[in-house]
Design an enzyme around this catalytic site. Structure first.
Site, PDB file in Angstrom:
ATOM      1  N   ASN A  54       2.568   5.546  35.567  1.00  0.00           N
ATOM      2  CA  ASN A  54       3.652   5.368  34.661  1.00  0.00           C
ATOM      3  C   ASN A  54       2.740   4.631  33.263  1.00  0.00           C
ATOM      4  O   ASN A  54       3.283   3.211  32.841  1.00  0.00           O
ATOM      5  CB  ASN A  54       4.828   4.485  34.924  1.00  0.00           C
ATOM      6  CG  ASN A  54       4.555   3.224  35.549  1.00  0.00           C
ATOM      7  OD1 ASN A  54       3.468   3.061  36.257  1.00  0.00           O
ATOM      8  ND2 ASN A  54       5.362   2.366  35.529  1.00  0.00           N
ATOM      9  N   ASP A  72       6.597   7.474  39.929  1.00  0.00           N
ATOM     10  CA  ASP A  72       7.023   6.115  39.818  1.00  0.00           C
ATOM     11  C   ASP A  72       7.482   5.543  38.682  1.00  0.00           C
ATOM     12  O   ASP A  72       7.036   5.712  37.494  1.00  0.00           O
ATOM     13  CB  ASP A  72       6.139   5.357  40.494  1.00  0.00           C
ATOM     14  CG  ASP A  72       6.744   3.996  40.871  1.00  0.00           C
ATOM     15  OD1 ASP A  72       7.803   3.973  41.399  1.00  0.00           O
ATOM     16  OD2 ASP A  72       5.843   2.796  40.769  1.00  0.00           O
ATOM     17  N   ASP A  97       3.878  -3.577  44.665  1.00  0.00           N
ATOM     18  CA  ASP A  97       4.487  -2.887  43.487  1.00  0.00           C
ATOM     19  C   ASP A  97       3.902  -3.837  42.309  1.00  0.00           C
ATOM     20  O   ASP A  97       4.979  -4.314  41.665  1.00  0.00           O
ATOM     21  CB  ASP A  97       5.948  -2.735  43.784  1.00  0.00           C
ATOM     22  CG  ASP A  97       6.579  -2.105  42.427  1.00  0.00           C
ATOM     23  OD1 ASP A  97       5.771  -1.490  41.671  1.00  0.00           O
ATOM     24  OD2 ASP A  97       7.770  -1.778  42.778  1.00  0.00           O
TER      25      ASP A  97
HETATM   26 ZN   LIG Z   1       8.809   2.091  41.662  1.00  0.00          ZN
END
Ligand SMILES: [Zn+2]
Lengths: 306, 427
Positions: free
Chosen positions: B94, B151, B303
């Site tokens: 992303n 994502d 993350d």
């Molecule tokens: Zn995510």
């Protein structure tokens, strides 16, 4: 005895003694407001900023009147969406406001938690005039005041809050304040407008308006926000009015002279029928003078803390 | 150059290696000898009591480059990874532009070239991550993408998911899913009594459950390979467990914040507790711990999501989602899982090294003579305090600042480089 906090961010966690003190003080100011000279010099020399990120003429004027009656200097700071678009952050705005040597900030904002955030970044007393769908403590204090005025007490009463509970800061503040004062609280509305697991706040959920009328001393009827996508949270205004609207027949059928609070302006024929809205002493519409008195009490108690 | 790691515990559960108080000699980044080594021409590192383990791998990292180099770059993110104890990371697509072309994959690999940390891009599953058109999956695979993901959001529809799962099988690429039903996903925190009390728009856990459940079924139907990113709900874990027992090819990762924190933390309105998925309830946290123990959750990933101070310092409901993770994940994992006896060191090596590499089809790391040295060196008992001002990341959005942790990485070795004592050394 002073208040236990130097801010009023909400009624969650506010002790009973504080609420009693505010209501008693409001009562004193209520008498002042009936005098020919309505001004007291209590907050002379204090500067109060009304920082409104959302339009709310009624709340702003009520605060402004309260400030003027207490002889405070008032600055109105309406943050238009354009300056937000320009990219000035909340933090920068607050820093600019504080540079004006202010003592208190009244804030209305569309985002929950903003008043709390202000306490972290500036030294002024902060009063929440409504933050998103979180709290609106002075409105709830006004409701408490109006109920107490009518019943002479709060403890032991039964209040049902009717309407879109999920999107109401007034409902949440009412729940916290009423529970603290020993009132039995329930909420009533379509299931889509009741927050999940609200029972954990110690309130009952009722889906039947007749039952709500039968079981309670007071209904606090919220204004249905017509602009909020009707059709999504409930099928139609017609259906809402039919199953949750307060009508004369309903009140008669349930045979009870229940007290109804409504912050006004009423959507006639939606949450309350015209007949009920215009009739009798059964309904208390937004009490402008009481609202000013309650806000005077809050300003006075916070402004004279030290 | 010769480097001697002296007096270490060498541990590689994959290979049944568990040797205490031994030494490892490296020559030009290759393991040349293991055992009681006598040498006088090597740089000696006294590492008594420290563990030399297969290099750790974080398979869920946002590097922000290209597009938001003010928040993180491939280099600063890789430095943060090394500082946090990792020798390899997979970076999410992303970015702006998204990693939906071979050019962007190549660009990232070039940026990462010559670094200690290996950076493996994850390609976008659909063009622009918009869920409409398949991205050039074969080209992405050829350029070196190790997985596919949209994502930030789930792959939009079951129809395009099905195609991604079918097409990706030809190239052995797992599909990494951010599971969240779009139509339920407009909240700022987990839906529950706390969202009501805080007046924040609620995000229901069923938004995650729905997409996990959808993905399991489409995976079963297509025979495709799904990896559930940042799993966070009790139900989702249950679905994965059931799917695994049915033979569906699915794996899952969990973040440290989802196995340690609950939505109670949001009461501070501190935007460093705003992430997606949101912090859930104690019941969910307990389910994460249980799933880590019973193997339903295969790996731990950070993350790592850098955001600028200006963007995080906003009203809670307007602030962006995500927190840093690379430089705290090992400390939190050791404090909360190893020292609290939830997982053994073997389990932790599997969840932080062996399994993420296996999921992404990367070759296993061997701690054997003749192999390239790819190590994470841990001090299991070091007590330290997180200090965000010392982070190598370009951003500072961590809720763990000033947290006291037990256990940390003291160094990493990979690609003939060593990160030790806060510096990179060529070895
Ligand atoms: Zn995510």
């Amino acid at each position: 005895m002073p208040l236990s906090s130097r801010h009023l961010l909400g009624l969650q966690g506010v002790p009973k003694e504080d609420i009693e003190l505010i209501l008693d003080t409001a009562h004193t100011f209520r008498e002042v407001l009936d005098r020919p000279i309505k001004k007291v010099p209590t907050l002379q020399g204090k500067t109060i900023v009304n920082l409104f990120y959302e339009d709310s003429t009624r709340t702003r004027i009520s605060f402004e009147l309260a400030e003027k009656r207490l002889s405070a200097d008032t600055v109105n700071f309406s943050v238009s969406t354009s300056s937000v678009k320009k990219g000035e952050s909340l933090k920068d705005t607050i820093k600019n406001v504080e540079a004006m040597k202010v003592d208190m900030i009244i804030i209305r904002h569309s985002a929950a938690g903003t008043p709390y955030y202000l306490t972290k970044i500036c030294d002024s007393n902060i009063i929440n005039a409504g933050d998103g769908i979180h709290e609106h403590p002075t409105q709830a204090l006004l409701d408490l005041y109006s109920i107490k005025e009518r019943f002479g007490k709060l403890k032991g009463l039964k209040v049902c809050i009717v309407g879109d509970i999920s999107h109401s800061r007034v409902a949440l503040s009412n729940i916290f304040g009423l529970k603290t004062m020993g009132v039995k609280v329930s909420v009533c509305g379509p299931a889509t407008m009741i927050p999940k697991r609200i029972e954990e706040l110690g309130v009952d959920v009722i889906y039947n308006i007749d039952e709500a009328i039968r079981e309670n001393d007071i209904l606090n009827v919220l204004r249905i926000q017509l602009e909020r996508k009707a059709g999504e949270a409930f099928p139609s205004l017609r259906e809402y009015a039919k199953y949750f609207g307060i009508t004369k027949e309903r009140l008669d059928k349930n045979g009870k002279n229940i007290l109804i609070l409504h912050p006004g302006p009423i959507n006639r024929g939606v949450e309350i029928s015209s007949e009920v809205a215009d009739g009798s002493d059964q309904i208390i519409l937004n009490q402008v003078t009481n609202g000013v008195a309650v806000r005077m009490a809050v300003l006075y108690l916070l402004g004279t803390l030290n | 150059m010769k480097v001697l790691l002296k007096d270490v515990n060498l541990f590689s559960p994959d290979q049944n290696i568990d040797e205490n108080s031994t030494s490892v000699l490296l020559e030009d980044g290759i393991i040349s000898e293991i055992g009681g080594i006598k040498t006088n021409d090597a740089n000696v590192y006294e590492l008594s009591g420290k563990y030399v383990l297969p290099g750790f791998f974080d398979m869920h990292v946002h590097l922000r480059e290209p597009g938001r180099e003010d928040e993180e770059t491939v280099i600063t993110g890789s430095n943060a990874a090394a500082n946090g104890g990792f020798t390899g990371i997979a970076c999410m697509p992303n970015t702006k532009p998204a990693i939906d072309s071979a050019e962007v994959v190549n660009f990232i690999k070039e940026q990462a070239n010559n670094h200690l940390v290996d950076v493996y891009p994850v390609g976008a599953a659909t063009v622009g991550r918009e869920g409409e058109v398949l991205s050039p999956i074969a080209e992405l695979a050829e350029a070196g993408a190790v997985g596919l993901s949209d994502d930030g959001v789930a792959i939009k529809t079951a129809s395009i998911l099905r195609k991604v799962l079918e097409y990706s099988q030809m190239y052995n690429l797992p599909v990494i899913e951010h599971c969240e039903d779009e139509s339920l996903a407009d909240g700022a925190m987990n839906e529950g009594v706390n969202s009501t009390m805080l007046g924040l728009p609620p995000l229901p856990s069923v938004a995650e459950d729905l997409v996990v459940s959808r993905d399991m079924q489409v995976a079963q139907y297509t025979g495709g390979v799904v990896h559930i990113a940042h799993i966070s709900t009790k139900n989702a874990v249950q679905f994965v467990r059931e799917a695994k027992s049915k033979g569906i090819i699915v794996t899952a990762e969990v973040t440290p914040h989802h196995f340690t924190l609950t939505d109670e933390a949001v009461k501070s309105y501190d935007t460093n507790y705003k992430m997606n998925p949101p912090l859930r309830t104690q019941e969910d946290v307990d389910a994460m711990i249980e799933a880590l123990k019973n193997g339903t959750i295969d790996c731990i990933a950070s993350d790592h999501a850098p955001h600028s101070i200006e963007e995080k310092e906003q009203e809670f409901q307007y602030a962006p989602n995500g927190i840093l993770g690379l430089e705290t994940i090992v400390g939190i994992t050791l404090s909360e899982l190893y020292h609290k006896k939830v997982l053994t060191l073997k389990d932790i090596v599997e969840k932080l090294s062996v399994n993420p590499r296996r999921i992404l089809n990367l070759s296993p790391i061997k701690l054997s003579v003749g192999e390239k040295a790819n190590f994470t060196i841990l001090d299991l008992d070091a007590v330290w305090t997180v200090d965000i001002s010392k982070f190598k990341s370009k951003s500072r959005n961590s809720p763990f600042d000033k947290k006291l942790l037990s256990g940390k990485s003291v160094g990493v070795i990979n690609n003939s480089k060593m990160f030790y004592n806060n510096e990179f050394i060529n070895i």
